[in-house]
Enzyme design. Sequence first.
Site, PDB file in Angstrom:
ATOM      1  N   HIS A   1       0.870  -1.180   0.000  1.00 29.05           N
ATOM      2  CA  HIS A   1       0.000   0.000   0.000  1.00 29.05           C
ATOM      3  C   HIS A   1       0.899   1.219   0.000  1.00 29.05           C
ATOM      4  CE1 HIS A   1      -3.863   2.110   0.703  1.00 29.05           C
ATOM      5  NE2 HIS A   1      -3.062   3.016   1.241  1.00 29.05           N
ATOM      6  N   CYS A   2       0.766   2.047  -1.041  1.00 29.32           N
ATOM      7  CA  CYS A   2       1.668   3.185  -1.225  1.00 29.32           C
ATOM      8  C   CYS A   2       0.983   4.484  -0.796  1.00 29.32           C
ATOM      9  CB  CYS A   2       2.106   3.281  -2.688  1.00 29.32           C
ATOM     10  SG  CYS A   2       3.241   4.655  -2.997  1.00 29.32           S
TER      11      CYS A   2
END
Length: 330
Positions: free
Chosen positions: A169-170
């Site tokens: 998850h960025c």
Amino acid sequence: MAPSGSGSIKRGCQRVLYWIPVLFISIIVAWSYYAYVVQLCIASPLQHTEQTIDMVESIGNIGEKIVCLLAYHLFFTMFAWAYWKTIFTKPMIPLKEFHLSYADKELLEREDRGETQQEILRRIAKDLPIYTRTMSGAIRYCDRCQLVKPDRCHHCSVCDKCILKMDHHCPWVNNCVGFSNYKFFMLFLAYSLLYCLFIAATDLQYFIKFWTNGLPDTKAKFHIMFLFFAAAMFSVSLSSLFGYHCWLVGKNRSTLEAFRAPAFRHGADKNGFSLGYSKNFRQVFGDEKKFWLLPIYSSLGDGCAFPTCLVNQDAEQPPTPAGHNPIAKK
């Protein structure tokens, strides 16, 4: 227990906060556009006076300036396009075949013994193209989503759902990077790196003039100095991150799989999904070369099933020839 209204407000505030990194990047990019196009290429030549007419603040040659502006806008457009697609492409979730039916949910909830629950899950997973297991050899099951996890699928605590071929998850894109947008993420890294390198290379000569007092003391001086610093700094960080993900693509691993090798029936195998560099690359970018450099979806498969290089696959599952993708290309 907190009131539902308070919970909704908390979730709303969290959603707003998640967009702060994206807003930060957008502001930096907008400023870089103004500094390069307006201050470096357009406005500065108009600020020359009789005393500074021989001190070239910006690109003096018209032909060179046009070439630089065209190249700059090409990199800027591709970078912005890839960034947009990475942010707004919804992560893909498992197909309905992997979700438990109402009857299976009831049956699973009534059983307290882990062994009996695993027997139920093995029956459900028997006809599914699943080859990975937990480290203990159990069927990978998500209690929150109530589904049997496809290979390479993981539950994201931020998105609160299972993501197909989840990489990470960025926060910089406020999105999960996974099967549906991993190609876009790779292109975003590539074009952002080229964007920064181009700015640093074309701004370098003016940055040197700044330190040798070759630039007059104008507003453009500030932008030229910090534009080079920002481009050089981001180039260093992006080159390492892009290089790492190129290595992951070549090995056909996700970031999660690089830290913890996927477990199969015979045990953990970090190279279980690797089919060779060419096939690994095409699994992400597709078979059609004309789409490789464009932020257009062209990845192979549906994200729920992946070919493996394993000789001894799970005997309980339908056989999948090594290097063959059982799912038709999307």
